[in-house]
Write an enzyme that holds these catalytic residues in place. Sequence first.
Site, PDB file in Angstrom:
ATOM      1  N   GLY A  26       0.823  -1.196   0.000  1.00 28.84           N
ATOM      2  CA  GLY A  26       0.000   0.000   0.000  1.00 28.84           C
ATOM      3  C   GLY A  26       0.856   1.244   0.000  1.00 28.84           C
ATOM      4  O   GLY A  26       2.085   1.179  -0.055  1.00 28.84           O
ATOM      5  N   LYS A  27       0.215   2.390   0.061  1.00 27.74           N
ATOM      6  CA  LYS A  27       0.958   3.650  -0.005  1.00 27.74           C
ATOM      7  C   LYS A  27       1.726   3.925   1.286  1.00 27.74           C
ATOM      8  O   LYS A  27       2.670   4.715   1.284  1.00 27.74           O
ATOM      9  CB  LYS A  27      -0.002   4.807  -0.297  1.00 27.74           C
ATOM     10  CG  LYS A  27      -1.035   5.071   0.800  1.00 27.74           C
ATOM     11  CD  LYS A  27      -1.936   6.240   0.436  1.00 27.74           C
ATOM     12  CE  LYS A  27      -2.934   6.538   1.546  1.00 27.74           C
ATOM     13  NZ  LYS A  27      -3.805   7.680   1.219  1.00 27.74           N
ATOM     14  N   GLU A  28       1.344   3.289   2.388  1.00 28.28           N
ATOM     15  CA  GLU A  28       2.013   3.536   3.657  1.00 28.28           C
ATOM     16  C   GLU A  28       2.886   2.384   4.115  1.00 28.28           C
ATOM     17  O   GLU A  28       3.788   2.583   4.933  1.00 28.28           O
ATOM     18  CB  GLU A  28       0.980   3.849   4.753  1.00 28.28           C
ATOM     19  CG  GLU A  28       0.227   5.148   4.522  1.00 28.28           C
ATOM     20  CD  GLU A  28      -0.709   5.470   5.664  1.00 28.28           C
ATOM     21  OE1 GLU A  28      -0.888   4.611   6.541  1.00 28.28           O
ATOM     22  OE2 GLU A  28      -1.254   6.585   5.675  1.00 28.28           O
ATOM     23  N   ALA A  29       2.639   1.162   3.641  1.00 32.70           N
ATOM     24  CA  ALA A  29       3.400   0.014   4.136  1.00 32.70           C
ATOM     25  C   ALA A  29       3.306  -1.164   3.182  1.00 32.70           C
ATOM     26  O   ALA A  29       2.418  -1.228   2.327  1.00 32.70           O
ATOM     27  CB  ALA A  29       2.878  -0.400   5.520  1.00 32.70           C
ATOM     28  N   VAL A  31       3.283  -5.462   3.480  1.00 29.68           N
ATOM     29  CA  VAL A  31       3.047  -6.505   4.462  1.00 29.68           C
ATOM     30  C   VAL A  31       3.442  -7.857   3.883  1.00 29.68           C
ATOM     31  O   VAL A  31       3.075  -8.178   2.740  1.00 29.68           O
ATOM     32  CB  VAL A  31       1.565  -6.534   4.908  1.00 29.68           C
ATOM     33  CG1 VAL A  31       1.333  -7.625   5.955  1.00 29.68           C
ATOM     34  CG2 VAL A  31       1.151  -5.164   5.456  1.00 29.68           C
ATOM     35  N   GLU A 122      -0.032 -10.640  14.553  1.00 28.88           N
ATOM     36  CA  GLU A 122      -0.850 -11.800  14.190  1.00 28.88           C
ATOM     37  C   GLU A 122      -1.315 -11.723  12.742  1.00 28.88           C
ATOM     38  O   GLU A 122      -1.672 -10.648  12.249  1.00 28.88           O
ATOM     39  CB  GLU A 122      -2.066 -11.840  15.123  1.00 28.88           C
ATOM     40  CG  GLU A 122      -3.148 -12.828  14.741  1.00 28.88           C
ATOM     41  CD  GLU A 122      -4.437 -12.600  15.514  1.00 28.88           C
ATOM     42  OE1 GLU A 122      -5.340 -13.443  15.386  1.00 28.88           O
ATOM     43  OE2 GLU A 122      -4.534 -11.592  16.241  1.00 28.88           O
ATOM     44  N   VAL A 124      -4.251 -12.412  10.499  1.00 30.82           N
ATOM     45  CA  VAL A 124      -5.689 -12.636  10.599  1.00 30.82           C
ATOM     46  C   VAL A 124      -6.116 -13.542   9.453  1.00 30.82           C
ATOM     47  O   VAL A 124      -5.817 -13.263   8.282  1.00 30.82           O
ATOM     48  CB  VAL A 124      -6.460 -11.308  10.552  1.00 30.82           C
ATOM     49  CG1 VAL A 124      -7.969 -11.556  10.667  1.00 30.82           C
ATOM     50  CG2 VAL A 124      -5.988 -10.384  11.674  1.00 30.82           C
ATOM     51  N   ASP A 168      -9.535   6.715  10.704  1.00 35.42           N
ATOM     52  CA  ASP A 168      -9.622   6.440   9.265  1.00 35.42           C
ATOM     53  C   ASP A 168     -10.317   5.104   9.028  1.00 35.42           C
ATOM     54  O   ASP A 168      -9.943   4.345   8.144  1.00 35.42           O
ATOM     55  CB  ASP A 168      -8.216   6.411   8.650  1.00 35.42           C
ATOM     56  CG  ASP A 168      -8.238   6.381   7.125  1.00 35.42           C
ATOM     57  OD1 ASP A 168      -9.183   6.929   6.531  1.00 35.42           O
ATOM     58  OD2 ASP A 168      -7.319   5.792   6.532  1.00 35.42           O
ATOM     59  N   ASP A 185      -4.723  -1.184  10.645  1.00 33.89           N
ATOM     60  CA  ASP A 185      -4.184   0.106  10.182  1.00 33.89           C
ATOM     61  C   ASP A 185      -4.526   1.249  11.138  1.00 33.89           C
ATOM     62  O   ASP A 185      -5.495   1.977  10.948  1.00 33.89           O
ATOM     63  CB  ASP A 185      -4.689   0.436   8.778  1.00 33.89           C
ATOM     64  CG  ASP A 185      -4.124  -0.503   7.724  1.00 33.89           C
ATOM     65  OD1 ASP A 185      -3.136  -1.183   8.033  1.00 33.89           O
ATOM     66  OD2 ASP A 185      -4.677  -0.560   6.608  1.00 33.89           O
TER      67      ASP A 185
END
Length: 282
Positions: A26-29, A31, A122, A124, A168, A185
């Site tokens: 994503g734009k922030e991270a 994973v 964790e 999910v 958000d 998030d």
Amino acid sequence: MKPPKRLQSLIEEGLIDTVVRQLMSGKEAMVYVVRCGDETRCAKIYKEATNRSFRQAVDYTENRKVKNSREARAMAKGTRFGREKQEAAWQSAEVDALYRLADAGVRVPKPHNFCDGVLLMELVTDEHGDAAPRLNDVVLTPEQARAHHGTLLIEVMRMLCAGVVHGDLSEFNILLAEDGPVIIDLPQAVDAAGNNHAQRMLLRDVANLRGFFGGFAPELLHTEFGPEIWDLYQRGVLDPAVVLTGRFKRKAGAVDVGGLMREIDDARAEDAARRLRMQTAQ
């Protein structure tokens, strides 16, 4: 797969054994699914926050504490050192919120470690043991929509009782696990009592839930759970066990034109962000 450079130090420290695959970018991270002993977890690698506006940063970081006055001055001036410290504080906010909310029993991924800008937590999963989908990728029946909406309102209240507003919350940062929705998030989470924008953000979070689930169960579009929850919080009687009505009678008074314009701007910004996330997800 070949471990990303940012995960190499965690492998050397023995926090991660192997990297299985990339789960999301994503734009922030970014994973990744990783193996830690007998457990499968996820590793969230934060990116530099180059695409968050100054106004958003100010709103979300209001009343957040920094270690010393030098860091505070540098962050205010926007120096390179200040930007580094601001980004570190942004990342730490999610870690702190996750631990705080997990302790309060909120449905969030269980955090395990935070090292070198990487959050281990964790993974999910759904009923098949696979990574759980985001809500925006799921089609719901009206009954499912009403049930998940009710569950998430309880989680919003539980968060608020713990002093946290997500800031958000939408279908893009909620996973549908085997046993129900899980909130993710949280780098923009704000302190409910210490941030002047907390009420506006809480109302927007609840309105986002109403808009999404109302697409499957239209009667939800006519509810007012946000103002009802905040009113209970302000009066000091909010409890996750309270039975909400979805109705709220506003007090007559002068119209806050500035606040109204801010709400309109936020709605436009949120719509633009939602469209961008949808394009990225496709």
